[in-house]
Design a protein around this motif. Structure first.
Motif, PDB file in Angstrom:
ATOM      1  N   ILE A 247      -7.049   5.117  -3.053  1.00  0.00           N
ATOM      2  CA  ILE A 247      -6.356   3.701  -2.671  1.00  0.00           C
ATOM      3  C   ILE A 247      -6.498   3.107  -1.149  1.00  0.00           C
ATOM      4  O   ILE A 247      -6.519   1.413  -1.124  1.00  0.00           O
ATOM      5  CB  ILE A 247      -5.300   4.367  -2.220  1.00  0.00           C
ATOM      6  CG1 ILE A 247      -4.331   5.152  -3.729  1.00  0.00           C
ATOM      7  CG2 ILE A 247      -4.129   3.315  -2.093  1.00  0.00           C
ATOM      8  CD1 ILE A 247      -3.101   5.693  -3.887  1.00  0.00           C
TER       9      ILE A 247
ATOM     10  N   ARG B 102      -8.831   0.018  -2.166  1.00  0.00           N
ATOM     11  CA  ARG B 102      -8.540  -0.764  -3.191  1.00  0.00           C
ATOM     12  C   ARG B 102      -7.795  -1.741  -1.626  1.00  0.00           C
ATOM     13  O   ARG B 102      -7.568  -3.204  -2.039  1.00  0.00           O
ATOM     14  CB  ARG B 102      -7.330  -0.860  -4.333  1.00  0.00           C
ATOM     15  CG  ARG B 102      -7.546  -0.417  -5.444  1.00  0.00           C
ATOM     16  CD  ARG B 102      -6.803  -0.164  -5.794  1.00  0.00           C
ATOM     17  NE  ARG B 102      -5.757   0.842  -6.201  1.00  0.00           N
ATOM     18  CZ  ARG B 102      -5.607   1.732  -6.479  1.00  0.00           C
ATOM     19  NH1 ARG B 102      -6.308   2.944  -6.820  1.00  0.00           N
ATOM     20  NH2 ARG B 102      -3.659   2.700  -6.066  1.00  0.00           N
TER      21      ARG B 102
ATOM     22  N   ASP C 117       2.015   2.029  -3.642  1.00  0.00           N
ATOM     23  CA  ASP C 117       0.698   3.173  -4.050  1.00  0.00           C
ATOM     24  C   ASP C 117       0.758   4.770  -3.722  1.00  0.00           C
ATOM     25  O   ASP C 117       0.146   6.098  -4.342  1.00  0.00           O
ATOM     26  CB  ASP C 117      -0.632   2.557  -4.112  1.00  0.00           C
ATOM     27  CG  ASP C 117      -1.016   0.719  -4.726  1.00  0.00           C
ATOM     28  OD1 ASP C 117       0.646   1.015  -5.765  1.00  0.00           O
ATOM     29  OD2 ASP C 117      -1.114   0.784  -4.215  1.00  0.00           O
ATOM     30  N   LEU C 118       0.320   4.575  -1.562  1.00  0.00           N
ATOM     31  CA  LEU C 118       0.581   5.942  -1.345  1.00  0.00           C
ATOM     32  C   LEU C 118       1.680   6.618  -1.840  1.00  0.00           C
ATOM     33  O   LEU C 118       1.490   8.160  -1.887  1.00  0.00           O
ATOM     34  CB  LEU C 118       0.343   5.833  -0.484  1.00  0.00           C
ATOM     35  CG  LEU C 118      -1.185   5.072   0.259  1.00  0.00           C
ATOM     36  CD1 LEU C 118      -0.364   5.133   1.806  1.00  0.00           C
ATOM     37  CD2 LEU C 118      -2.064   6.074   0.222  1.00  0.00           C
TER      38      LEU C 118
ATOM     39  N   PRO D 271       0.879  -1.398   0.373  1.00  0.00           N
ATOM     40  CA  PRO D 271       0.226   0.085  -0.316  1.00  0.00           C
ATOM     41  C   PRO D 271       0.954   0.950   0.310  1.00  0.00           C
ATOM     42  O   PRO D 271       0.380   2.494  -0.567  1.00  0.00           O
ATOM     43  CB  PRO D 271      -0.566   0.083   0.901  1.00  0.00           C
ATOM     44  CG  PRO D 271      -0.906  -1.504   1.268  1.00  0.00           C
ATOM     45  CD  PRO D 271       0.196  -1.889   0.809  1.00  0.00           C
TER      46      PRO D 271
END
Length: 472
Positions: A288, A291, A91-92, A88
């Motif tokens: 995000i 997800r 993505d962030l 994660p």
């Protein structure tokens, strides 16, 4: 013998950076921006305090810029190795670093206009979007609990810190001469009362421990009391017709607030208000979060699922939990919100009011007595948010001084950081010989208060100095 040097987040909360050197390898733990007062942020211009060509690997605890924001500088100085983090966080970090680069380029463009008129030399931003793109190519996402070798004699494992999506407690296993030693960095430990994410995981052993201390000198208000006050502010605004402004950090706090508003909506307690999320970055981050619902705690995930039983799991989200939520993505949509004088809850960044769209909403609402401003996160010394919390009579923006007539509320229970007692409880799980403990990521008073509390429990905590090196 392994050495660890403290290159950031020791004189304050921000600028996280620690250099691990062993007989075989060199690993950098975090690479964050200094944030807050101007003199603190000027430290970002000074270059990195070590030779980047010696680095074998970089490890990132989580995506917040005070932990990740200098990564493009690192790459700009020649680093081309792996940057390890959770999936994660991968993505962030793309969202956060691109936003940081865009802001820097914009601010420098304005400053250079002024400099050209004054006949002064122009300046460059810390980094540009193309530098971020290059940096992202080196990022590698790992699963929680996956233990891998990242350099000769050094392994890493991430466990859930419960602070923001993807946040990790970092365990580094160092093997020298057949002897394994363990360095643990708490990262930012989450508040166990917070929504969506799980509680910080337990760690039971370490030789050296770096512990955050952001709230080392205080306790959070109970979540029950915090939610009651939150509900009361919304009720007051509903009765007098005022708007509610919530300056909020794009990662973590925004999603918590949306969830809590969703709870009130599901209970029938949002009677008149529409909710506007006015932050392109926070909108991207919220998507995000959607997800990665698999990392939510069981209770909150079940609450979201229960409101839309007919939808597939992939279709359920904070939007289905809070149907009155609207995204404001464009500048025009954001400006239109300034025409609303009642019935709106506006969530916008930045969380400390030192930039972003929230400043314009404050300009149009602070002077109204029926307006409310709710602070839901840490306000660093020297920031406009801290000034408002401390009772400032005026708010400065664009050469104007706006009189503060709005009601100012501080709801500390929404903090994403562990309180003093939560930090102490987390430490209580360590077994056997206590690790060498170093307090980082806190103002001096917070670290000192936590150190004194821990000493009464048999812990000997050190407060390191910037540039200090320890052997272990």
């Amino acid at each position: 013998m392994a050495k660890l040097t403290f290159y950031g987040a020791v004189a304050g909360v921000t600028g996280s950076m620690y250099l691990l050197e062993t007989d075989q390898s060199t690993v950098l733990l975090d690479c964050g921006l200094f944030q807050g007062r101007r003199e603190e942020e000027e430290a970002n211009q000074q270059g990195l305090p070590f030779n980047t060509s010696r680095l074998d690997a970089v490890v990132l605890s989580h995506a917040h810029l005070d932990h990740s924001g200098r990564l493009p500088l690192l790459v700009g100085e020649g680093y081309s190795g792996p940057i390890y983090m959770t999936r994660p966080s991968c993505d962030l970090i793309e969202v956060l670093l691109k936003d940081a680069a865009s802001l820097q380029e914009r601010d420098v463009a304005w400053e250079n206009k002024r400099r050209r008129r004054a006949g002064k030399e122009e300046i460059d931003p810390l980094y540009r979007l193309e530098d971020v793109e290059e940096t992202l190519g080196f990022c590698q996402g790992l699963k929680y609990h996956q233990r891998i070798t990242i350099a000769d004699g050094v392994e890493v494992r991430f466990v859930d810190a419960g602070h923001i999506l993807g946040s990790a407690i970092v365990e580094l296993f160092i093997n020298e001469g057949g002897v394994e030693k363990k360095l643990v960095f708490s990262g930012d430990l989450g508040n166990s009362q917070a929504a969506l994410l799980r509680d910080p995981e337990v760690v039971e052993s370490a030789d050296v421990l770096l512990l955050e201390s952001t709230y080392g000198d205080r306790e959070h208000r109970s979540m029950a009391d915090t939610l009651l006050e939150f509900e009361q502010v919304i009720e007051a605004a509903s009765e007098n017709g005022g708007n509610i402004l919530i300056p909020s950090f794009a990662v973590g706090r925004t999603q918590e607030i949306i969830f809590r508003l969703g709870e009130l909506y599901q209970q029938g307690k949002l009677r008149h208000q529409m909710i506007y999320l006015d932050s392109p970055m926070a909108i991207a981050v919220t998507e995000i979060y959607h997800r990665y619902q698999s990392v939510y705690n069981d209770d909150d995930r079940a609450a979201i699922d229960s409101t839309a039983p007919a939808l597939r799991a992939s279709q359920k989200s904070l939007h289905t939990f809070l149907p009155t939520l609207r995204y404001s993505t464009t500048t025009e949509e954001s400006m239109a919100l300034n025409k609303l004088d009642s019935g709106a809850i506006i969530i916008a960044g930045s969380g400390m009011c030192n930039g972003g769209r929230i400043r314009h909403h404050l300009k149009h609402n602070l002077w109204r007595q029926r307006s409310h401003v709710i602070f839901v996160g840490f306000q660093a010394i020297g920031t406009p948010g801290r000034a408002l919390v401390d009772g400032a009579e005026y708010f400065a923006i664009g050469g104007e001084r706006i009189t503060v007539r709005a009601a100012i509320h501080t709801l500390g229970g929404f903090s994403a950081h562990a309180s003093q007692s939560q930090l102490i409880d987390w430490l209580g799980h360590f077994q056997g010989v206590k690790p060498r403990l170093f307090l980082v990521h806190g103002e001096q008073d917070a670290k000192q208060a936590l150190s004194e509390a821990l000493s009464r429990l048999g812990w000997k905590a050190r407060i390191p100095h910037l540039g200090e090196t320890i052997d272990f």
